[in-house]
Design an enzyme around this catalytic site. Structure first.
Site, PDB file in Angstrom:
ATOM      1  N   CYS A   1       0.840  -1.210   0.000  1.00  0.00           N
ATOM      2  CA  CYS A   1       0.000   0.000   0.000  1.00  0.00           C
ATOM      3  C   CYS A   1       0.871   1.254   0.000  1.00  0.00           C
ATOM      4  CB  CYS A   1      -0.922   0.021   1.222  1.00  0.00           C
ATOM      5  SG  CYS A   1      -2.046  -1.384   1.274  1.00  0.00           S
TER       6      CYS A   1
ATOM      7  N   ARG B   1      -7.950  -4.436  -3.197  1.00  0.00           N
ATOM      8  CA  ARG B   1      -7.476  -3.274  -3.977  1.00  0.00           C
ATOM      9  C   ARG B   1      -8.463  -3.019  -5.116  1.00  0.00           C
ATOM     10  NH1 ARG B   1      -2.457  -2.578  -1.756  1.00  0.00           N
ATOM     11  NH2 ARG B   1      -1.613  -4.500  -0.910  1.00  0.00           N
TER      12      ARG B   1
HETATM   13  C1  BEZ Z   1       0.591  -4.633   1.864  1.00  0.00           C
HETATM   14  O1  BEZ Z   1       1.805  -4.802   1.911  1.00  0.00           O
HETATM   15  O2  BEZ Z   1       0.100  -3.554   1.490  1.00  0.00           O
HETATM   16  C2  BEZ Z   1      -0.309  -5.735   2.252  1.00  0.00           C
HETATM   17  C3  BEZ Z   1       0.068  -7.035   1.961  1.00  0.00           C
HETATM   18  C4  BEZ Z   1      -0.759  -8.072   2.331  1.00  0.00           C
HETATM   19  C5  BEZ Z   1      -1.954  -7.819   3.001  1.00  0.00           C
HETATM   20  C6  BEZ Z   1      -2.333  -6.512   3.246  1.00  0.00           C
HETATM   21  C7  BEZ Z   1      -1.516  -5.468   2.873  1.00  0.00           C
END
Ligand code: BEZ
Length: 244
Positions: A55, A138
């Site tokens: 993110c 997402r």
């Molecule tokens: C992230 O790194 O943004 C992420 C990865 C896995 C689950 C939720 C967020």
């Protein structure tokens, strides 16, 4: 390993639907959606959680491209099911501490919605329980200047989005509207565009006989034409007229 299959019915907005309305608190103050964005394109997107690496890379990339989207009259609005103070702390950390792919001191100026209640996320089908029950996937909604959903994309938690593709989608949607054409696979401004198929046998014959000189036809149903890149960019990178 056994997995739980969640069968909860969740309303999924679809292409052509009016964007569901909501009022929300954001890092830039309160917003009424989509009415505050009337006259602009807007990308409403969700991310799973603040202070997570994928993110963070996405927010830095989107922030770095915000002026490019603004030039296309397209505003950005983010959402996660975290609270406002988490959002503020995360955005401050991004600006003060994170350097990624040459991007640093990135200020996220677009609003980030707090949605602890998940009310907005649920309205937009951003909670997909077989992926995660407590995080949004997402999701990306492309909403036009009159508040209609024109395209949508959903990615899982592990997969960061391609922001050049999101920008290409905005340009392609605007080009299709402006010039009444369609855009082929991997289209970019300057590539040929697709004409609507011949609607009668006579038109199909005319096209195959080369009577529409500006068309390049592979067959009667598959005709393209050149559309000047500058002409496109001049049209789609200016502000749309405010629609009433
Ligand atoms: C992230 O790194 O943004 C992420 C990865 C896995 C689950 C939720 C967020």
């Amino acid at each position: 390993m056994e997995t739980t299959v969640h069968e909860e019915m969740i309303a999924m907005p679809r292409i052509g639907d009016r964007a569901p309305e909501f009022k929300a608190i954001t890092t830039q103050g309160e917003i009424n959606f989509p009415s505050d964005y009337k006259g602009s394109w807007v990308i409403l997107f969700s991310h799973p959680a603040d202070f997570t690496p994928v993110c963070t890379s996405e927010f830095m990339t989107f922030a770095s491209m915000e002026s490019k989207f603004a030039e296309a009259n397209c505003k950005l609005v983010g959402l996660s099911v975290d609270g406002l103070y988490s959002h503020i702390a995360w955005l401050r950390t991004i600006q003060e501490k994170i350097e990624y792919k040459g991007m640093k001191n990135m200020e996220v100026k677009f609003p980030l919605i707090e949605d602890i209640s998940m009310n907005v996320a649920k309205k937009y089908g951003m909670i997909q329980p077989n992926e995660a029950t407590t995080k949004a996937v997402r999701a990306v909604f492309f909403i036009d200047p009159i508040g209609v959903i024109r395209a949508l994309v959903y990615y899982p938690l592990s997969l960061g989005r391609n922001f050049d593709e999101l920008y290409r989608v905005v340009l392609a949607l605007k080009t299709a509207d402006e010039f009444s054409v369609a855009t082929p696979a991997d289209w970019r401004p300057g590539d040929n565009v697709i004409m609507s198929p011949a609607g009668s046998c006579a038109k199909a014959k005319d096209r195959m006989d080369g009577k529409e000189a500006d068309l390049e036809c592979e067959d009667w149903f598959f005709c393209t034409k050149k559309l000047d890149k500058e002409l496109i960019l001049n049209k789609v990178l200016k502000r749309d007229a405010i629609l009433n």
